[in-house]
Design a protein around this motif. Structure first.
Motif, mmCIF file in Angstrom:
data_model
loop_
_atom_site.group_PDB
_atom_site.id
_atom_site.type_symbol
_atom_site.label_atom_id
_atom_site.label_comp_id
_atom_site.label_asym_id
_atom_site.label_seq_id
_atom_site.Cartn_x
_atom_site.Cartn_y
_atom_site.Cartn_z
ATOM 1 N N GLN A 180 0.861 -1.047 -0.016
ATOM 2 C CA GLN A 180 -0.263 0.284 0.269
ATOM 3 C C GLN A 180 0.863 1.334 0.270
ATOM 4 N N VAL A 181 1.755 1.536 0.621
ATOM 5 C CA VAL A 181 2.442 2.594 1.550
ATOM 6 C C VAL A 181 3.033 3.173 -0.555
ATOM 7 N N SER B 253 3.650 6.147 -5.228
ATOM 8 C CA SER B 253 3.809 6.717 -6.400
ATOM 9 C C SER B 253 2.921 7.455 -7.237
ATOM 10 N N ALA B 254 1.843 7.277 -6.630
ATOM 11 C CA ALA B 254 0.697 8.211 -7.160
ATOM 12 C C ALA B 254 1.003 9.602 -6.708
ATOM 13 N N PHE B 255 0.861 9.684 -5.648
ATOM 14 C CA PHE B 255 1.350 11.041 -5.238
ATOM 15 C C PHE B 255 3.081 11.774 -4.796
ATOM 16 N N THR C 253 1.930 12.796 5.498
ATOM 17 C CA THR C 253 -0.092 12.672 4.780
ATOM 18 C C THR C 253 -0.045 11.296 4.490
ATOM 19 N N LEU C 254 1.043 11.114 3.533
ATOM 20 C CA LEU C 254 0.346 9.564 2.666
ATOM 21 C C LEU C 254 0.583 8.716 3.763
ATOM 22 N N PRO D 297 6.965 0.285 8.124
ATOM 23 C CA PRO D 297 7.002 -1.083 6.861
ATOM 24 C C PRO D 297 7.559 -2.383 8.035
ATOM 25 N N GLY D 298 6.531 -3.402 7.116
ATOM 26 C CA GLY D 298 6.778 -4.817 8.409
ATOM 27 C C GLY D 298 6.556 -5.122 9.759
ATOM 28 N N THR D 299 5.287 -4.146 10.441
ATOM 29 C CA THR D 299 4.968 -4.026 11.873
ATOM 30 C C THR D 299 4.753 -5.561 12.180
#
Length: 251
Positions: A24-25, A30-32, A39-40, A150-152
């Motif tokens: 997801q991240v 990539s999109a923004f 914010t992302l 990531p990976g939590t």
């Protein structure tokens, strides 16, 4: 549509072994590309708290949850995740990016070498000792999740298996409860500080819930052996992703 699909897949993977942020991240960034990272990350947390919450409820209905370890870990994670989210809005997490692939490689090697790792549910601790270890683990993982993330879920599963003696299915159920606490705490700060894209996050949340419901069904139906295999796949993918990011930073 791309973000909706990414959220669905993230919810599915995260419900089984964690690591949904791996999907997801990067898609959000990539999109923004011009959006503020905080914010992302906040938008990802908004979607994630619904997906992980749905998975936690599903597990609680079908799997015996070790509340004596999960509850203290969740409380500590809530407090420290809020601190981590506050920190990330004030300083970069570059050193986490460089260290993360090394830690993940150690996790993968340990899991590969111990063939029976997470196959049997045999809790190692009880009473005050269990609570103290859970508080320490929850605090460390909570700060990491709020600050970087990531990976939590994968880290939580590994720690519940390694230090508490849980099988992978029970570890996954406990990890979801702690992960919900992390996400809620971080989301409170991101929302308060204005680092959220609400409409996008809520749209992705619906897709995450759908993915998480499917993921928990798969995990419960196929058991710890299936969860262990997917865990190793996700950790290996995390190593590749975080290693590539770290190399880019260095060069």
């Amino acid at each position: 549509m791309v973000l909706a699909l990414a959220a669905f897949l993230a919810g599915l993977v995260d419900a089984v072994v964690g690591g949904g942020g791996l999907i997801q991240v990067p898609v959000l960034f990539s999109a923004f590309p011009r959006e503020v990272p905080a914010t992302l990350l906040g938008t990802s947390k908004l979607a994630g708290v619904f997906g992980t919450g749905a998975a936690a409820v599903n597990y609680a209905r079908r799997v015996r949850v070790a509340w004596s370890a999960a509850a203290p870990a969740a409380l500590a994670a809530f407090a420290l995740s809020f601190l981590g989210a506050w920190t990330v809005t004030r300083m970069p997490g570059d050193y986490f990016r460089l260290l993360l692939p090394v830690v993940l490689i150690a996790v993968a090697v340990y899991t590969f070498r111990k063939k029976d790792f997470g196959a049997i549910h045999a809790p190692l601790h009880s009473g005050a000792k269990e609570k103290i270890i859970a508080l320490g683990m929850g605090a460390a993982i909570g700060f990491y999740d709020g600050f970087f993330g990531p990976g939590t879920g994968s880290f939580l599963m590994f720690l519940f298996v390694r230090f508490f003696g849980f099988d992978f299915l029970s570890a996954s159920a406990a990890a979801k409860l702690v992960n919900v606490a992390c996400n809620v705490a971080a989301l409170l700060w991101f929302g308060y500080s204005g680092h959220l894209l609400w409409q996008l996050g809520l749209m992705m949340a619906v897709c995450q819930v759908a993915g998480s419901l499917l993921g928990t069904r798969l995990a419960i139906r196929h058991g710890s052996v299936f969860v262990r295999k997917l865990f190793l796949v996700v950790v290996c993918l995390l190593i590749l992703k975080t290693g590539f990011d770290a190399i880019k930073r260095l060069v």
